[in-house]
Design a protein around this motif. Structure first.
Motif, PDB file in Angstrom:
ATOM      1  N   THR A  78      14.761  -8.496  34.805  1.00  0.00           N
ATOM      2  CA  THR A  78      14.751  -8.938  36.210  1.00  0.00           C
ATOM      3  C   THR A  78      13.629  -8.274  36.988  1.00  0.00           C
ATOM      4  O   THR A  78      13.228  -8.765  38.051  1.00  0.00           O
ATOM      5  N   PHE A  79      13.093  -7.159  36.460  1.00  0.00           N
ATOM      6  CA  PHE A  79      11.965  -6.485  37.100  1.00  0.00           C
ATOM      7  C   PHE A  79      10.654  -6.711  36.352  1.00  0.00           C
ATOM      8  O   PHE A  79       9.616  -6.195  36.742  1.00  0.00           O
ATOM      9  N   GLY A  80      10.690  -7.443  35.246  1.00  0.00           N
ATOM     10  CA  GLY A  80       9.490  -7.658  34.454  1.00  0.00           C
ATOM     11  C   GLY A  80       9.415  -6.783  33.223  1.00  0.00           C
ATOM     12  O   GLY A  80       8.402  -6.744  32.541  1.00  0.00           O
ATOM     13  N   SER A  81      10.486  -6.038  32.924  1.00  0.00           N
ATOM     14  CA  SER A  81      10.536  -5.139  31.772  1.00  0.00           C
ATOM     15  C   SER A  81       9.503  -4.016  31.916  1.00  0.00           C
ATOM     16  O   SER A  81       8.818  -3.907  32.925  1.00  0.00           O
ATOM     17  N   MET A  82       9.394  -3.170  30.895  1.00  0.00           N
ATOM     18  CA  MET A  82       8.452  -2.061  30.877  1.00  0.00           C
ATOM     19  C   MET A  82       7.517  -2.243  29.679  1.00  0.00           C
ATOM     20  O   MET A  82       7.797  -3.059  28.796  1.00  0.00           O
ATOM     21  N   SER A 125       5.614  -3.170  34.435  1.00  0.00           N
ATOM     22  CA  SER A 125       5.925  -4.427  33.756  1.00  0.00           C
ATOM     23  C   SER A 125       5.382  -4.392  32.336  1.00  0.00           C
ATOM     24  O   SER A 125       4.493  -3.600  32.008  1.00  0.00           O
ATOM     25  N   ARG A 126       5.922  -5.273  31.521  1.00  0.00           N
ATOM     26  CA  ARG A 126       5.617  -5.266  30.094  1.00  0.00           C
ATOM     27  C   ARG A 126       4.145  -5.523  29.805  1.00  0.00           C
ATOM     28  O   ARG A 126       3.578  -4.982  28.855  1.00  0.00           O
ATOM     29  N   ASP A 127       3.494  -6.335  30.614  1.00  0.00           N
ATOM     30  CA  ASP A 127       2.112  -6.709  30.331  1.00  0.00           C
ATOM     31  C   ASP A 127       1.093  -5.801  30.994  1.00  0.00           C
ATOM     32  O   ASP A 127      -0.105  -6.084  30.990  1.00  0.00           O
ATOM     33  N   PRO A 164       6.976 -10.828  37.838  1.00  0.00           N
ATOM     34  CA  PRO A 164       7.363 -11.901  36.918  1.00  0.00           C
ATOM     35  C   PRO A 164       8.161 -11.378  35.753  1.00  0.00           C
ATOM     36  O   PRO A 164       7.968 -10.250  35.291  1.00  0.00           O
ATOM     37  N   THR A 165       9.072 -12.202  35.263  1.00  0.00           N
ATOM     38  CA  THR A 165       9.858 -11.850  34.086  1.00  0.00           C
ATOM     39  C   THR A 165       8.979 -11.920  32.855  1.00  0.00           C
ATOM     40  O   THR A 165       8.227 -12.874  32.664  1.00  0.00           O
ATOM     41  N   ALA A 166       9.072 -10.908  31.995  1.00  0.00           N
ATOM     42  CA  ALA A 166       8.269 -10.885  30.785  1.00  0.00           C
ATOM     43  C   ALA A 166       8.671 -12.026  29.871  1.00  0.00           C
ATOM     44  O   ALA A 166       9.844 -12.290  29.665  1.00  0.00           O
ATOM     45  N   ALA A 167       7.683 -12.698  29.306  1.00  0.00           N
ATOM     46  CA  ALA A 167       7.977 -13.818  28.423  1.00  0.00           C
ATOM     47  C   ALA A 167       8.226 -13.362  26.998  1.00  0.00           C
ATOM     48  O   ALA A 167       8.957 -13.979  26.255  1.00  0.00           O
TER      49      ALA A 167
END
Length: 374
Positions: free
Chosen positions: A126-130, A199-201, A2-5
């Motif tokens: 596009t990858f969900g960020s880091m 991903s960011r989360d 999922p894309t980070a919000a």
């Protein structure tokens, strides 16, 4: 994935000086967006501003840089990046939680037409960020960051304090420096695999497990090696110049001089700006990037300016950077003609390799720049 919000964002120039940093507030991302007025292959720009306030080459560079980032990160060609351009400050538009710029759900909001820091965030999304430290390190390494001295910071303390949010300008620079170590030590492909698989989360334990699986060392081991073996270099030297260094180069022939006769004005389609981002004097500038290849080690490289002439008022700045990814070799030289001694002659180290030359003038002072590299 999922894309980070939560938005990722660039630092406000003035706030940088006061120690401010980007936050994780959505900053009114539900605000009505301006209409799309320009569309490239990879970026479409929405704004109520007149785009003729920027050099025509700026839009082409924006789109081309986005394409280069997508290729570097093996990101999908689609979707096209929504790039919303506003008059500063964004707080007046209820955007970005008081920060200078941000990316929310893959959409860029910025007062800059060429904000490559935010482009990195948009492609990474596009990858969900880091996770936060690594995401801002990526945007500051592959994109842009301000010149601050981050020596004395403890990376473990910064990670513990800012795993999910926060950080000041020095900590952004530290994150970019650590990113430069990861890319140089482990290579592009493992780094990209890490970007794609995290991903960011993520929790720290989840990220560290992925990190060890992909890079073959634990995060603690990587930090130990980084602290023991990775030399300090300033944020500009630490930044990747993959885009500029990957362009066709002018070859400097040993024993011969190479003349550069440039028109640093918006009449040149290669000139971009204006922007103050990344420039040491924080003056809005227009600039052109050139790549040169020095094929043989020489005792020195000599740059001699014909224009501006000695004693002639000017705002010219020539920034020279080696393309090496190793911080110990990635030297930088800011050159301002008309200094007190030997005003138009400058001597650099003579090592062979590729160099990026960024030639700029203040936006309100366009004009010719002529120099000889020998």
């Amino acid at each position: 994935m999922p894309t980070a919000a939560a938005p990722s964002c660039t630092l406000l120039v003035l706030v940088c000086l006061a120690g401010g940093a980007c936050g994780d507030d959505h900053g009114g991302d539900g605000a009505e967006r301006p209409p799309i007025v320009w569309k490239g292959e990879h970026v479409q720009v929405g704004t109520l501003l007149e785009l003729d306030g920027w050099c025509p080459g700026t839009l082409a560079r924006l789109d081309d840089y986005a394409a280069a980032l997508k290729d570097r990160f093996h990101a999908p060609e689609a979707p096209i990046i929504n790039y919303y351009l506003y008059a500063p400050p964004l707080s007046s538009h209820d955007l970005c939680g008081g920060n200078r710029a941000c990316v929310v759900d893959g959409d860029v909001s910025t007062p800059e037409l060429l904000d490559i820091h935010e482009l990195v965030h948009a492609v990474s999304a596009t990858f969900g960020s880091m996770p936060h430290f690594f995401e801002e390190g990526a945007a500051s390494y592959w994109g842009r960051h301000y010149a601050v001295d981050f020596r004395g910071l403890d990376i473990r303390e910064v990670l513990a304090e800012h795993w999910s949010s926060g950080a000041d300008p020095r900590e952004y620079a530290l994150a970019a420096h650590f990113t430069s170590y990861l890319v140089h030590t482990h290579g592009d492909e493992p780094y990209v695999a890490l970007l794609q698989a995290t991903s960011r989360d993520q929790s720290r334990s989840e990220f560290e497990a992925t990190f060890a699986d992909i890079l073959g060392v634990s995060l603690d081991q990587a930090i130990d090696d980084y602290e023991a073996n990775w030399p300090y270099c300033d944020p500009w030297a630490a930044q990747s110049s993959f885009y500029e260094c990957g362009r066709p180069a002018t070859v400097v022939t040993p024993g011969e001089g190479t003349e550069f006769d440039l028109d640093i004005s918006c009449a040149d389609p290669e000139v971009v700006g204006p922007s103050a981002l990344g420039f040491p004097d924080r003056v809005p500038r227009i600039w052109r990037d050139l790549t040169i290849a020095v094929e043989v080690d020489q005792p020195s490289q000599i740059i001699t300016f014909d224009v501006p002439a000695v004693g002639e008022a000017n705002t010219v700045l020539l920034e020279v950077k080696r393309c090496d990814s190793y911080c110990g070799d990635a030297s930088t030289w800011p050159i301002v003609p008309d200094r007190t001694e030997d005003p138009n002659v400058f001597v650099l180290s003579g090592a062979a390799g590729r160099y990026v030359l960024r030639v700029s003038r203040a936006a309100d002072d366009p004009g010719p720049v002529r120099f000889r590299w020998q």
